[in-house]
Scaffold this motif. Structure first.
Motif, mmCIF file in Angstrom:
data_model
loop_
_atom_site.group_PDB
_atom_site.id
_atom_site.type_symbol
_atom_site.label_atom_id
_atom_site.label_comp_id
_atom_site.label_asym_id
_atom_site.label_seq_id
_atom_site.Cartn_x
_atom_site.Cartn_y
_atom_site.Cartn_z
ATOM 1 N N ASP A 1 5.291 -1.318 3.883
ATOM 2 C CA ASP A 1 6.286 -0.801 4.828
ATOM 3 C C ASP A 1 6.685 -1.864 5.849
ATOM 4 N N LEU A 2 5.696 -2.596 6.377
ATOM 5 C CA LEU A 2 5.978 -3.635 7.359
ATOM 6 C C LEU A 2 6.841 -4.745 6.760
ATOM 7 N N LEU A 3 6.477 -5.209 5.568
ATOM 8 C CA LEU A 3 7.244 -6.278 4.927
ATOM 9 C C LEU A 3 8.650 -5.815 4.561
ATOM 10 N N THR A 4 8.771 -4.568 4.159
ATOM 11 C CA THR A 4 10.096 -4.031 3.855
ATOM 12 C C THR A 4 10.951 -4.003 5.120
ATOM 13 N N GLU A 5 10.357 -3.609 6.251
ATOM 14 C CA GLU A 5 11.081 -3.605 7.523
ATOM 15 C C GLU A 5 11.521 -5.018 7.908
ATOM 16 N N VAL A 6 10.610 -5.973 7.791
ATOM 17 C CA VAL A 6 10.917 -7.351 8.158
ATOM 18 C C VAL A 6 12.060 -7.899 7.295
ATOM 19 N N THR A 7 11.987 -7.673 5.993
ATOM 20 C CA THR A 7 13.035 -8.197 5.110
ATOM 21 C C THR A 7 14.359 -7.471 5.328
ATOM 22 N N HIS A 8 14.298 -6.178 5.639
ATOM 23 C CA HIS A 8 15.532 -5.439 5.937
ATOM 24 C C HIS A 8 16.185 -5.991 7.208
ATOM 25 N N ASN A 9 15.373 -6.201 8.253
ATOM 26 C CA ASN A 9 15.908 -6.770 9.495
ATOM 27 C C ASN A 9 16.492 -8.158 9.258
ATOM 28 N N ALA A 10 15.825 -8.950 8.443
ATOM 29 C CA ALA A 10 16.326 -10.292 8.126
ATOM 30 C C ALA A 10 17.674 -10.207 7.415
ATOM 31 N N SER A 11 17.794 -9.264 6.520
ATOM 32 C CA SER A 11 19.054 -9.078 5.804
ATOM 33 C C SER A 11 20.164 -8.646 6.751
ATOM 34 N N GLN A 12 19.854 -7.729 7.664
ATOM 35 C CA GLN A 12 20.843 -7.251 8.636
ATOM 36 C C GLN A 12 21.334 -8.376 9.531
ATOM 37 N N MET B 1 12.643 -6.728 -3.468
ATOM 38 C CA MET B 1 11.464 -5.907 -3.338
ATOM 39 C C MET B 1 10.300 -6.446 -4.175
ATOM 40 N N ARG B 2 10.622 -7.199 -5.214
ATOM 41 C CA ARG B 2 9.553 -7.775 -6.031
ATOM 42 C C ARG B 2 8.718 -8.746 -5.210
ATOM 43 N N ALA B 3 9.370 -9.528 -4.350
ATOM 44 C CA ALA B 3 8.638 -10.479 -3.507
ATOM 45 C C ALA B 3 7.695 -9.748 -2.558
ATOM 46 N N VAL B 4 8.123 -8.615 -2.020
ATOM 47 C CA VAL B 4 7.270 -7.819 -1.133
ATOM 48 C C VAL B 4 6.031 -7.359 -1.896
ATOM 49 N N GLN B 5 6.217 -6.874 -3.116
ATOM 50 C CA GLN B 5 5.086 -6.401 -3.913
ATOM 51 C C GLN B 5 4.113 -7.532 -4.223
ATOM 52 N N ILE B 6 4.625 -8.716 -4.498
ATOM 53 C CA ILE B 6 3.763 -9.876 -4.771
ATOM 54 C C ILE B 6 2.913 -10.198 -3.538
ATOM 55 N N LEU B 7 3.522 -10.168 -2.353
ATOM 56 C CA LEU B 7 2.771 -10.445 -1.125
ATOM 57 C C LEU B 7 1.715 -9.376 -0.859
ATOM 58 N N VAL B 8 2.052 -8.125 -1.102
ATOM 59 C CA VAL B 8 1.079 -7.043 -0.912
ATOM 60 C C VAL B 8 -0.089 -7.228 -1.879
ATOM 61 N N ASP B 9 0.205 -7.548 -3.144
ATOM 62 C CA ASP B 9 -0.849 -7.762 -4.134
ATOM 63 C C ASP B 9 -1.733 -8.943 -3.766
ATOM 64 N N LYS B 10 -1.134 -9.971 -3.202
ATOM 65 C CA LYS B 10 -1.914 -11.140 -2.796
ATOM 66 C C LYS B 10 -2.827 -10.815 -1.615
ATOM 67 N N ALA B 11 -2.294 -10.072 -0.640
ATOM 68 C CA ALA B 11 -3.079 -9.733 0.555
ATOM 69 C C ALA B 11 -4.182 -8.724 0.244
ATOM 70 N N TYR B 12 -3.877 -7.743 -0.589
ATOM 71 C CA TYR B 12 -4.833 -6.685 -0.925
ATOM 72 C C TYR B 12 -4.868 -6.492 -2.442
ATOM 73 N N PRO B 13 -5.600 -7.344 -3.156
ATOM 74 C CA PRO B 13 -5.605 -7.249 -4.617
ATOM 75 C C PRO B 13 -6.257 -5.963 -5.153
ATOM 76 N N ASN B 14 -7.180 -5.366 -4.416
ATOM 77 C CA ASN B 14 -7.854 -4.154 -4.874
ATOM 78 C C ASN B 14 -7.017 -2.934 -4.478
ATOM 79 N N ARG B 15 -6.275 -2.410 -5.453
ATOM 80 C CA ARG B 15 -5.340 -1.310 -5.184
ATOM 81 C C ARG B 15 -6.042 -0.025 -4.721
#
Length: 173
Positions: free
Chosen positions: A27-38, A1-15
């Motif tokens: 949510d999208l990145l979490t879905e993609v990584t979950h599907n990849a894991s499955q 999940m840390r990698a997902v947060q890093i990508l989100v911060d990179k794409a949208y740095p202004n929280r």
């Protein structure tokens, strides 16, 4: 999940300014990584670049279909193509293509997963998936490249890019 947060911060740095978009991307990145894991993915690549401040989502998941000891040799790509056509039905475009790595099966289709629906994706806006099934030399295993383009308006352009990426793949001895 840390990698997902890093990508989100990179794409949208202004929280503060992009809180909703950050949440949607997470949510999208979490879905993609979950599907990849499955699917027991070997590798997953996610596009993080933005054009004029807008992220252009795309992904590549690499999986493997292991060797089948009951087969004396690799299944012909045309036979696999027929099976994939049967599996995905009329809406899929399935063909045998010749890549620098050899003959492969190429399949393009639209899909809307249950996870995508749960995240609120519109039923009228399915993801475009492009898959390549590459036979692994000297074995009965297959390497599967699954590209995903969730923006319908950019799907054709992204599929051209995905084709170019697949065409860059080479086997080495």
């Amino acid at each position: 999940m840390r990698a997902v947060q890093i990508l989100v911060d990179k794409a949208y740095p202004n929280r503060d300014e992009f809180a909703v978009k950050r949440h949607e991307l997470r949510d999208l990145l979490t879905e993609v990584t979950h599907n990849a894991s499955q699917r027991e993915a070997i590798e997953i690549y996610l596009a993080t670049e933005a054009v004029m401040g807008v992220p252009i989502p795309a992904s590549l998941m690499v999986t493997a279909e292991p060797e089948n000891p009951s087969l004396p040799r690799q299944m012909p790509v045309s036979l696999l193509a027929d099976g994939i056509r049967d599996r995905y039905g009329e809406g899929a475009q399935v063909s045998v293509v010749t890549l620098p790595s050899g003959e492969a099966v190429r399949g393009r289709r639209e899909e809307l997963s249950e996870d995508s629906l749960e995240l609120g994706q519109d039923k009228a806006r399915p993801n475009t998936l492009l898959e390549f099934f590459l036979p692994v030399p000297h074995s009965t295993a297959w390497l599967v490249l699954t590209f995903s383009a969730p923006l319908k308006e950019l799907a054709d352009a992204q599929v051209q890019m995905f084709d170019a990426i697949a065409a860059s793949f080479r086997w080495s001895d």
